[in-house]
Write a protein that holds these residues in place. Structure first.
Motif, mmCIF file in Angstrom:
data_model
loop_
_atom_site.group_PDB
_atom_site.id
_atom_site.type_symbol
_atom_site.label_atom_id
_atom_site.label_comp_id
_atom_site.label_asym_id
_atom_site.label_seq_id
_atom_site.Cartn_x
_atom_site.Cartn_y
_atom_site.Cartn_z
ATOM 1 N N TRP A 181 0.817 -1.202 0.000
ATOM 2 C CA TRP A 181 0.000 0.000 0.000
ATOM 3 C C TRP A 181 0.852 1.254 0.000
ATOM 4 O O TRP A 181 0.645 2.156 -0.802
ATOM 5 C CB TRP A 181 -0.943 0.001 1.200
ATOM 6 N N LYS A 182 1.805 1.336 0.883
ATOM 7 C CA LYS A 182 2.566 2.577 1.051
ATOM 8 C C LYS A 182 3.780 2.620 0.120
ATOM 9 O O LYS A 182 4.927 2.484 0.537
ATOM 10 C CB LYS A 182 3.010 2.738 2.502
ATOM 11 N N HIS A 193 -2.300 3.744 -7.531
ATOM 12 C CA HIS A 193 -1.498 2.554 -7.860
ATOM 13 C C HIS A 193 -2.282 1.274 -7.604
ATOM 14 O O HIS A 193 -2.303 0.365 -8.455
ATOM 15 C CB HIS A 193 -0.209 2.542 -7.039
ATOM 16 N N GLN A 194 -2.927 1.174 -6.447
ATOM 17 C CA GLN A 194 -3.604 -0.058 -6.083
ATOM 18 C C GLN A 194 -4.845 -0.307 -6.929
ATOM 19 O O GLN A 194 -5.043 -1.400 -7.455
ATOM 20 C CB GLN A 194 -3.979 -0.026 -4.593
ATOM 21 N N PHE A 197 -3.999 -1.278 -10.532
ATOM 22 C CA PHE A 197 -3.539 -2.662 -10.730
ATOM 23 C C PHE A 197 -4.724 -3.625 -10.752
ATOM 24 O O PHE A 197 -4.851 -4.454 -11.656
ATOM 25 C CB PHE A 197 -2.562 -3.057 -9.629
ATOM 26 N N TRP A 198 -5.605 -3.530 -9.759
ATOM 27 C CA TRP A 198 -6.665 -4.524 -9.615
ATOM 28 C C TRP A 198 -7.750 -4.378 -10.680
ATOM 29 O O TRP A 198 -8.449 -5.351 -10.991
ATOM 30 C CB TRP A 198 -7.282 -4.426 -8.218
ATOM 31 N N ILE A 199 -7.875 -3.195 -11.260
ATOM 32 C CA ILE A 199 -8.912 -3.006 -12.267
ATOM 33 C C ILE A 199 -8.354 -3.105 -13.682
ATOM 34 O O ILE A 199 -9.110 -3.053 -14.667
ATOM 35 C CB ILE A 199 -9.608 -1.631 -12.072
ATOM 36 N N ALA A 200 -7.054 -3.278 -13.816
ATOM 37 C CA ALA A 200 -6.407 -3.212 -15.138
ATOM 38 C C ALA A 200 -6.997 -4.207 -16.133
ATOM 39 O O ALA A 200 -7.355 -3.829 -17.261
ATOM 40 C CB ALA A 200 -4.904 -3.424 -14.995
ATOM 41 N N LEU A 201 -7.110 -5.469 -15.752
ATOM 42 C CA LEU A 201 -7.598 -6.480 -16.694
ATOM 43 C C LEU A 201 -9.058 -6.258 -17.063
ATOM 44 O O LEU A 201 -9.395 -6.231 -18.263
ATOM 45 C CB LEU A 201 -7.388 -7.886 -16.128
#
Length: 371
Positions: A181-182, A193-194, A197-201
Motif C-alpha cells: 500500500w505505502k 497505484h492499487q 492494478f486490480w482493475i487493469a484487466l
C-alpha cells in the motif's frame, strides 16, 4: 531506447491520456456502471410503467395496438410491439418527421398492462434519465460522430491500461512489492497505484469491447464477422430511417395468423411494414417469420430466426453484462466506478507535481539571484 527512457515515455503517455480524456472518461465510466442495472434503474425511476398485476399477455396483439393508437398523437404510426415476461407490453410509434429533418425519426413509446391493455405510461423514446445515460455513454450526446469519439476513447483506454501496468511494476525487486500500500507518502497516489492494478484487466476488456462496439465494420473484418446486406435489401441505417406504411394491406391479426403456419409459438415481438421493406416481421421465441404485406405470404427468416452468437454480439454482451451472470455484472459496475476515481486521483497527482516543480523553480531562481 533505454529502460529509463521507455519508462518515461509510458509515463508521459499515460499521464496525458488521463488528463486530456478525464472530462470524457468520468461520465462514460459512471454511466456505464449505472447501466449495468438498467432494468432495476428503469423500474425505480418509472414505477408507473410496472403497476400491473398480470405479467402475461392475455389479449390479442391487435387489442394492444388499438389501445396504443388511441393515445398516440395525429401522424404517429406504430412501428413495433414487444412482449416480455414480467414487463409491460411496449408499443413504439414513429413521430412525424419535421420538414428537412434527417436521420432516424423520433419515437413515442406506450407502456400497457399485459392483462388489460390499460395504458400505464406514454413517453418520448429519447426522454428520461436512463435514455440520457445511454446517449451519454454511447456517444457523449454528440450528434453524428459521437460514437466514433467514444470508440477512440476506448482505444486510448485500452493502451492506457497497458501503460499503467508498466508504471505500476516495481523498478527494483519482485513484482510483489507493487502490492504494498505505502509506495508513496500521499494517499491519493497509493490509491491510484492499487486501484489501477486490480482493475487493469477488467478495464482492458471493457475498453476493448467498447471500441469493438463503436467500430463494428473494422473489427468485423478482423474477426470475419462482417454482416452482408442481402441483395435487394436496404442497409441497417436506411432501415432506421424507414417510415411505417400508413395503411397496410395485411392487418396485424392476418399477419400473425399467416405466421402461425410456420411458427405456432407465442408472439414475442412484431415489426410493422415500412416504405423500404413492406413486410411484417413476427418474432416467436427465437424464430422470425416475414409476412409480405401485399400478398400475406409468410416465410421463415432463418437468418434472423437462428441469431447465431457472432463475435460482435459476444463483445456487446461482455461489455454490458447481458446474460453474463451477476459476478461479471458486479465487475463491470466496479470497472465503471474506479476509472472515474483513477481520473480524479490522476489529476490530483499531476497538479501536485506541477506545483512542486513550480516551487522548485522559484527556489532555484532565488539561489541564482543570491549567488
Amino acid at each position: 531506447m533505454s529502460k529509463v527512457a521507455l519508462r518515461n515515455f509510458w509515463f508521459q503517455f499515460h499521464k496525458w491520456i488521463g488528463l486530456l480524456l478525464a472530462i470524457a472518461i468520468i461520465p462514460i465510466s459512471v454511466t456505464g456502471a449505472a447501466l449495468v442495472w438498467h432494468d432495476a434503474l428503469d423500474k425505480a425511476l418509472n414505477p408507473q410503467r410496472f403497476a400491473f398485476t398480470q405479467t402475461e399477455a392475455k389479449l390479442d396483439p391487435s387489442a394492444y395496438a388499438a389501445a396504443a393508437q388511441r393515445v398516440l398523437a395525429p401522424g404517429e404510426r406504430i412501428v413495433s410491439l414487444r412482449f416480455a415476461e414480467g414487463e409491460p407490453v411496449m408499443i413504439a410509434a414513429a413521430q412525424p418527421r419535421k420538414d428537412g429533418a434527417r436521420g432516424r425519426p423520433g419515437r413515442t413509446v406506450v407502456y400497457m398492462d399485459p392483462g388489460t391493455a390499460k395504458v400505464l405510461d406514454k413517453a418520448d423514446g429519447n426522454a428520461g434519465l436512463v435514455r440520457f445515460m445511454h446517449g451519454l455513454h454511447g456517444s457523449l450526446l454528440v450528434p453524428g460522430i459521437g460514437r466514433q469519439i467514444v470508440g477512440w476513447i476506448g482505444v486510448a483506454m485500452t493502451i492506457s491500461t497497458i501503460s499503467g501496468i508498466w508504471l505500476w511494476w516495481p523498478t527494483v525487486g519482485s513484482w510483489l512489492k507493487g502490492l504494498r500500500w505505502k509506495r508513496h507518502r500521499n494517499f491519493d497516489t497509493n490509491l491510484h497505484h492499487q486501484m489501477g492494478f486490480w482493475i487493469a484487466l477488467p478495464l482492458f476488456v471493457l475498453s476493448l469491447t467498447g471500441a469493438w462496439i463503436s467500430f463494428p465494420a473494422f473489427f468485423g473484418k478482423l474477426s470475419g464477422d462482417v454482416q452482408q446486406t442481402r441483395p435487394g435489401q436496404p442497409d441497417r441505417m436506411a432501415m432506421m430511417r424507414a417510415k411505417p406504411l400508413p395503411n397496410p394491406v395485411t392487418s396485424l391479426d392476418q399477419a400473425i395468423a399467416s405466421s402461425n403456419a410456420l411458427a405456432p409459438e407465442p408472439v414475442t415481438s412484431v415489426n410493422w411494414p415500412t416504405d423500404l421493406k413492406p413486410e411484417w416481421s413476427v418474432s416467436k421465441n427465437g424464430k422470425t417469420v416475414s409476412v409480405d404485406d401485399a400478398s400475406g405470404a409468410a416465410k421463415l427468416d432463418k437468418a434472423r430466426g437462428e441469431r447465431p452468437e457472432t463475435t460482435a454480439r459476444l463483445m456487446r454482451r461482455i461489455h454490458d453484462g447481458t446474460d453474463m451472470g451477476v459476478v461479471w455484472q458486479v465487475v463491470i459496475f466496479i470497472g465503471g466506478i474506479l476509472p472515474a476515481i483513477l481520473a480524479i486521483t490522476g489529476i490530483i497527482m499531476w497538479w501536485r507535481a506541477r506545483k512542486w516543480r513550480g516551487d522548485l523553480a522559484k527556489r532555484q531562481r532565488r539561489k541564482a539571484v543570491a549567488a
